[in-house]
Design an enzyme around this catalytic site. Structure first.
Site, PDB file in Angstrom:
ATOM      1  N   ALA A  65       0.875  -1.170   0.000  1.00  9.71           N
ATOM      2  CA  ALA A  65       0.000   0.000   0.000  1.00  9.71           C
ATOM      3  C   ALA A  65       0.913   1.220   0.000  1.00  9.71           C
ATOM      4  O   ALA A  65       2.090   1.135   0.382  1.00  9.71           O
ATOM      5  CB  ALA A  65      -0.877  -0.017   1.242  1.00  9.71           C
ATOM      6  N   GLU A 131       4.769  -5.141   7.043  1.00 14.26           N
ATOM      7  CA  GLU A 131       4.062  -4.090   7.794  1.00 14.26           C
ATOM      8  C   GLU A 131       4.600  -3.933   9.211  1.00 14.26           C
ATOM      9  O   GLU A 131       4.637  -2.848   9.766  1.00 14.26           O
ATOM     10  CB  GLU A 131       2.556  -4.392   7.845  1.00 14.26           C
ATOM     11  CG  GLU A 131       1.823  -4.154   6.534  1.00 14.26           C
ATOM     12  CD  GLU A 131       1.808  -5.340   5.590  1.00 14.26           C
ATOM     13  OE1 GLU A 131       2.629  -6.274   5.756  1.00 14.26           O
ATOM     14  OE2 GLU A 131       0.967  -5.340   4.664  1.00 14.26           O
TER      15      GLU A 131
HETATM   16  C1  HXC Z   1       5.077   4.337  -1.404  1.00 15.64           C
HETATM   17  C2  HXC Z   1       6.896   3.329  -2.329  1.00 15.64           C
HETATM   18  C3  HXC Z   1       6.557   2.099  -1.755  1.00 15.64           C
HETATM   19  C4  HXC Z   1       5.372   2.049  -0.973  1.00 15.64           C
HETATM   20  C5  HXC Z   1       8.367   1.833  -2.862  1.00 15.64           C
HETATM   21  N1  HXC Z   1       8.030   3.123  -3.012  1.00 15.64           N
HETATM   22  N2  HXC Z   1       7.493   1.187  -2.093  1.00 15.64           N
HETATM   23  N3  HXC Z   1       6.168   4.439  -2.153  1.00 15.64           N
HETATM   24  N4  HXC Z   1       4.673   3.197  -0.827  1.00 15.64           N
HETATM   25  N5  HXC Z   1       4.931   0.931  -0.421  1.00 15.64           N
HETATM   26  C6  HXC Z   1       8.750   4.160  -3.756  1.00 15.64           C
HETATM   27  C7  HXC Z   1       9.992   4.605  -3.028  1.00 15.64           C
HETATM   28  O1  HXC Z   1       9.665   5.576  -2.055  1.00 15.64           O
HETATM   29  C8  HXC Z   1      10.783   5.180  -4.163  1.00 15.64           C
HETATM   30  O2  HXC Z   1      10.275   6.470  -4.480  1.00 15.64           O
HETATM   31  C9  HXC Z   1      10.441   4.271  -5.321  1.00 15.64           C
HETATM   32  O3  HXC Z   1       9.217   3.629  -4.986  1.00 15.64           O
HETATM   33  C10 HXC Z   1      11.494   3.195  -5.557  1.00 15.64           C
HETATM   34  O4  HXC Z   1      11.739   2.521  -4.317  1.00 15.64           O
HETATM   35  P1  HXC Z   1      13.189   2.316  -3.679  1.00 15.64           P
HETATM   36  O5  HXC Z   1      13.003   2.082  -2.242  1.00 15.64           O
HETATM   37  O6  HXC Z   1      14.082   3.451  -4.064  1.00 15.64           O
HETATM   38  O7  HXC Z   1      13.666   1.004  -4.448  1.00 15.64           O
HETATM   39  P2  HXC Z   1      14.632  -0.146  -3.916  1.00 15.64           P
HETATM   40  O8  HXC Z   1      15.799   0.445  -3.189  1.00 15.64           O
HETATM   41  O9  HXC Z   1      14.883  -1.029  -5.103  1.00 15.64           O
HETATM   42  O10 HXC Z   1      13.776  -0.949  -2.832  1.00 15.64           O
HETATM   43  C11 HXC Z   1      12.616  -1.653  -3.206  1.00 15.64           C
HETATM   44  C12 HXC Z   1      11.804  -2.036  -1.949  1.00 15.64           C
HETATM   45  C13 HXC Z   1      11.541  -0.794  -1.111  1.00 15.64           C
HETATM   46  C14 HXC Z   1      12.590  -3.078  -1.131  1.00 15.64           C
HETATM   47  C15 HXC Z   1      10.502  -2.685  -2.462  1.00 15.64           C
HETATM   48  O11 HXC Z   1      10.977   0.232  -1.969  1.00 15.64           O
HETATM   49  C16 HXC Z   1      10.588  -1.013   0.013  1.00 15.64           C
HETATM   50  O12 HXC Z   1      10.968  -1.570   1.033  1.00 15.64           O
HETATM   51  N6  HXC Z   1       9.343  -0.507  -0.133  1.00 15.64           N
HETATM   52  C17 HXC Z   1       8.349  -0.565   0.929  1.00 15.64           C
HETATM   53  C18 HXC Z   1       7.826  -1.978   1.112  1.00 15.64           C
HETATM   54  C19 HXC Z   1       6.810  -2.023   2.227  1.00 15.64           C
HETATM   55  O13 HXC Z   1       7.093  -1.740   3.390  1.00 15.64           O
HETATM   56  N7  HXC Z   1       5.548  -2.372   1.892  1.00 15.64           N
HETATM   57  C20 HXC Z   1       4.447  -2.476   2.849  1.00 15.64           C
HETATM   58  C21 HXC Z   1       3.713  -1.167   2.859  1.00 15.64           C
HETATM   59  S1  HXC Z   1       2.475  -1.135   4.123  1.00 15.64           S
HETATM   60  P3  HXC Z   1      11.242   7.759  -4.600  1.00 15.64           P
HETATM   61  O14 HXC Z   1      10.291   8.876  -4.809  1.00 15.64           O
HETATM   62  O15 HXC Z   1      12.047   7.825  -3.369  1.00 15.64           O
HETATM   63  O16 HXC Z   1      12.067   7.432  -5.825  1.00 15.64           O
HETATM   64  C22 HXC Z   1       1.202  -1.992   3.500  1.00 15.64           C
HETATM   65  C23 HXC Z   1      -0.011  -2.064   4.399  1.00 15.64           C
HETATM   66  C24 HXC Z   1      -1.132  -2.872   3.768  1.00 15.64           C
HETATM   67  O17 HXC Z   1       1.231  -2.527   2.437  1.00 15.64           O
HETATM   68  C25 HXC Z   1      -2.404  -2.706   4.533  1.00 15.64           C
HETATM   69  C26 HXC Z   1      -3.211  -1.555   4.069  1.00 15.64           C
HETATM   70  C27 HXC Z   1      -4.610  -1.538   4.661  1.00 15.64           C
END
Ligand code: HXC
Length: 257
Positions: A65, A131
């Protein structure tokens, strides 16, 4: 409205939905969930479509998300607005949904894949529910569907540690139906989708409904059901006899009626 975050194509009975927010690794924001539901509404209503495939990019199915959309959300906003309730509609579709996952399927992205009827994974796929590392928890069915898919121990470990699982482990664990080389993922998935679309529509929809029914009786409901049956046994002579025989240190003589 911002530019579209979803590409929709229909051919040979298959609807193909491609998540398209490359700069955010297809993070699921409200716009993307809205567009996904609108497209699914259209495909469900289109008699020419018999199967739907949801996919992302080579780098990410969806990285969760959208954290930037959630960071300032308050509890009242989240609760009163029923934040992410719209995502539940994705899982309520009648036509089969296949997730074709390459790259990251994290958090809500993993939960979206789990909402589909089965998952084909590229060898590059990585699944996880991180999460817990953000101080929250899965919120679109992840704690439930991952537990169905993997069993308690592995699901609990994934949710509590947030670790990622690669495609091979995901296949061994039963999370994905098949691992396919990344460059063949979409074509092979579409081939299977076309075959499903070519079957009897009634048969396919009823099979989907029936398989899902196996999962609908949840643990709490199942335990209540078990408890009612357990209570009813105290209306039988066998319970009296079985327990009395234990106390009397003799073999029980059951009625076998
Ligand atoms: C918003 C995100 C994002 C996310 C990545 N991006 N994941 N933006 N929400 N979930 C954005 C980054 O900010 C970045 O933007 C761009 O995408 C590229 O990501 P990087 O981190 O630079 O890439 P990389 O180093 O290759 O790492 C990839 C990754 C990492 C390991 C997937 O992005 C990551 O850990 N993302 C978050 C994963 C996560 O925690 N997901 C769970 C979310 S909570 P910029 O602008 O900086 O270039 C959830 C709750 C669900 O899902 C329940 C809801 C009700």
């Amino acid at each position: 409205m911002n530019d579209s975050t979803l590409r929709v194509e229909v051919s040979d009975g298959v609807g193909l939905l491609t998540l398209d927010r490359p700069k955010a690794l297809n993070a699921l924001n409200s716009q993307l969930i809205g567009e996904l539901n609108q497209a699914l509404d259209r495909l469900e209503a289109d008699p020419a479509v018999g199967c739907i495939v949801i996919t992302g990019s080579a780098r990410a199915f969806a990285a969760g998300a959208d954290i930037k959309e959630m960071v300032d959300l308050s509890y009242p906003q989240s609760y009163l607005g029923d934040f992410f309730a719209a995502a539940d509609r994705i899982a309520q579709r009648r036509k089969p949904l296949i997730a074709a996952v390459a790259g990251y399927a994290l958090g809500g992205g993993c939960e979206l894949a789990l909402m589909c009827d089965f998952i084909y994974a590229a060898d590059t796929a990585r699944f996880g529910l991180p999460e817990v590392t953000l101080g929250v928890m899965p919120g679109i069915g992840g704690t439930q569907r991952l537990t169905w898919a993997l069993g308690k121990s592995k699901a609990m470990e994934m949710c509590l540690t947030g670790r990622q699982m690669d495609a091979l482990e995901a296949e061994r664990a039963g999370l994905v139906a098949r691992v396919i080389p990344a460059d063949a993922l979409l074509e092979e998935t579409l081939q299977v989708a076309r075959a499903i679309a070519g079957r009897s529509r009634q048969s396919v929809l009823m099979i989907k409904e029936s398989v899902n029914r196996a999962l609908e009786i949840g643990l709490a409901e199942g335990i209540r059901f078990e408890r009612r049956l357990f209570h009813s046994l105290f209306a039988t002579a066998d319970q009296k006899e079985g327990m009395q025989a234990f106390i009397d240190k003799r073999a029980a003589q059951f009625g076998h009626r």
